[in-house]
Design an enzyme around this catalytic site. Sequence first.
Site, PDB file in Angstrom:
ATOM      1  N   ARG A   1       1.674 -12.654  -1.620  1.00 54.34           N
ATOM      2  CA  ARG A   1       0.349 -12.945  -1.068  1.00 54.34           C
ATOM      3  C   ARG A   1      -0.467 -13.817  -2.007  1.00 54.34           C
ATOM      4  NH1 ARG A   1      -1.607  -9.743   3.514  1.00 54.34           N
ATOM      5  NH2 ARG A   1      -0.075  -8.150   4.018  1.00 54.34           N
TER       6      ARG A   1
ATOM      7  N   ASP B   1      -9.203 -10.886   8.641  1.00 58.05           N
ATOM      8  CA  ASP B   1      -8.611  -9.547   8.638  1.00 58.05           C
ATOM      9  C   ASP B   1      -9.508  -8.417   9.132  1.00 58.05           C
ATOM     10  OD1 ASP B   1      -6.285  -7.962   8.062  1.00 58.05           O
ATOM     11  OD2 ASP B   1      -7.285  -7.186   6.295  1.00 58.05           O
TER      12      ASP B   1
ATOM     13  N   ARG C   1       0.830  -1.197   0.000  1.00 53.86           N
ATOM     14  CA  ARG C   1       0.000   0.000   0.000  1.00 53.86           C
ATOM     15  C   ARG C   1       0.876   1.262   0.000  1.00 53.86           C
ATOM     16  NH1 ARG C   1      -1.805   0.955   4.243  1.00 53.86           N
ATOM     17  NH2 ARG C   1      -0.870  -0.665   5.545  1.00 53.86           N
TER      18      ARG C   1
ATOM     19  N   LYS D   1      -8.705  -2.234   1.310  1.00 57.71           N
ATOM     20  CA  LYS D   1      -8.488  -1.346   2.449  1.00 57.71           C
ATOM     21  C   LYS D   1      -9.245  -0.037   2.309  1.00 57.71           C
ATOM     22  CE  LYS D   1      -5.923  -3.939   5.039  1.00 57.71           C
ATOM     23  NZ  LYS D   1      -6.524  -4.593   6.224  1.00 57.71           N
TER      24      LYS D   1
ATOM     25  N   LYS E   1      -2.219 -12.972  12.660  1.00 57.50           N
ATOM     26  CA  LYS E   1      -3.683 -12.979  12.613  1.00 57.50           C
ATOM     27  C   LYS E   1      -4.225 -14.135  11.790  1.00 57.50           C
ATOM     28  CE  LYS E   1      -4.950  -9.045  10.929  1.00 57.50           C
ATOM     29  NZ  LYS E   1      -3.650  -8.603  10.442  1.00 57.50           N
ATOM     30  N   THR E   2      -3.731 -14.233  10.557  1.00 55.46           N
ATOM     31  CA  THR E   2      -4.242 -15.261   9.650  1.00 55.46           C
ATOM     32  C   THR E   2      -3.854 -16.653  10.125  1.00 55.46           C
ATOM     33  OG1 THR E   2      -4.143 -13.730   7.775  1.00 55.46           O
ATOM     34  CG2 THR E   2      -4.222 -16.073   7.262  1.00 55.46           C
TER      35      THR E   2
ATOM     36  N   HIS F   1      -9.653  -4.296  12.984  1.00 59.34           N
ATOM     37  CA  HIS F   1      -8.627  -4.908  12.132  1.00 59.34           C
ATOM     38  C   HIS F   1      -8.181  -6.174  12.837  1.00 59.34           C
ATOM     39  CE1 HIS F   1      -4.465  -4.590  10.016  1.00 59.34           C
ATOM     40  NE2 HIS F   1      -5.331  -5.273   9.285  1.00 59.34           N
TER      41      HIS F   1
END
Length: 532
Positions: A324, A258, A60, A200, A243-244, A219
């Site tokens: 990704r 997410d 990003r 996002k 997180k994932t 988030h």
Amino acid sequence: MTDGRVNPEQTLEKLGVSGLGTVHYNLMEPALIEAAIRRGEGRLGQGGTLLVSTGKFTGRSPKDKFVVRTPSVEGDIWWDNNAPMAPEAFDRLHADMLDHMKGGEYFVQDLYGGADPAHRLDVRVVSELAWHNLFIRHLLRRPGRDELDGFVPEYTVINCPSFAADPERHGCRSDTVIALNLEKKLILIANSEYAGENKKSVFTLLNYILPAKGVMPMHCSANHADGDPSDAAVFFGLSGTGKTTLSADPARTLVGDDEHGWSEGGTFNFEGGCYAKTINLREEAEPQIYATTKNFGTVIENMVYDPETLELDFDDDSLTANTRCAYPLEQIPNASMTGLAGHPKNIVMLTCDAFGVLPPIARLTPAQAMYHFLSGFTSKVAGTERGVTEPEPTFSTCFGAPFMPRRPEVYGQLLQNKIRDHGATCWLVNTGWTGGAYGTGSRMPIKATRALLTAALDGSLNAGQFRKDPHFGFDVPVSCHGVDDTLLDPRQTWTDTEAYDHQARKLVNMFADNFAQYVPYIADDVKAAAIG
């Protein structure tokens, strides 16, 4: 041209976009893959995946993100964190982008942001790239084909990577821009092929809209006990904290990886898919995510592969470490198809502490939870960026500062109220280093982290014995089945305990210095938590 389901009264022409060439509405996965390959946007990979590159942008561009400063939002936006754009500059950007797009081929998806019908956002995404349209079809929630006949978008996202902005004319920083006009309900994205900007931007919208409705946008990833949606857990964390990985537990049902909301009815996923990191991905460690990298329709982003066999190289970061894959949730065998769960019984805040100071798990009071939520701590390590020679703290408030249009205390107070009203137990989990800082110690064993989380989520850890951490003041368990007791006391894992004490005091001071910005806005109990 209309070759997919669309409400005839809501075509782009009816919404003020005219002069385009071929426009494809709501194509499904096979047609989007065919279009992407026909247009030279990517290659067909093993199992029917789509192999793509995002060019010079492999992440990003937060410094190129703007919110249009109109009277209706003036008092609500956290301007210290969100760069303003003048309405007149946005209008010029909009007109110039539409003029640039004339005669071109575009792809449109009508989608939902949010699994809860009471709070979802109806979004239309207009993409110059077919693979972007496939990506966002995975990442947002897909209406049924019958629902598209009556679909009326509330917000529109237009993404045109071939358009370069003019900073002087368009009031932006560079030729790349992400501009949100909340009054016109329009987002413009230009000169970036990084697909994450699409999802996002919608997350940022929901972070603005939902707090006014008393809904907490988060988030975080989320899961619940198999067969029991009321036994839910959420996992806050910045990129790289797990997180994932940690929410994809074969023994629990995945709600999402997410972005979620916490409403009066419980937890709901904003998305319909996952966007997982693949660097160093291993089948034995993360079999569910690994399997998606050979499933039909998965978008494989910026990964190096053998040009003949198309075999993926999970260790090659020569293009970027931010490799990704994007895939719909149904590719995860134990994923929730509703995207809904109850109120979280457990809230987990993930941090990657490269200082080697924090314990692998600690229990937080509600005030401490707000303190760590507003802090949003993780750390960079030597070698990840030029000039970084020792661990550096990273504080991203609410575990997602780039996506927070409102002041952090708005989200912090919402979280504290939800915890109070529903009695969630809060945990801080360190997936970083133990036995010393990065370069001396070792990474926290994933088996230990999973064992501690299992005990936290089934309630057995909460029922055990705890000690008070002398530096941070939170409670730390003294034992857990399947975990070495020494690991639970980070000071005992260091060969030089005085060096540990010095490093711990240093990190406490870093927390305090960062948190000073919030002290004028928070309650006394949270201020007390800030000093341990």
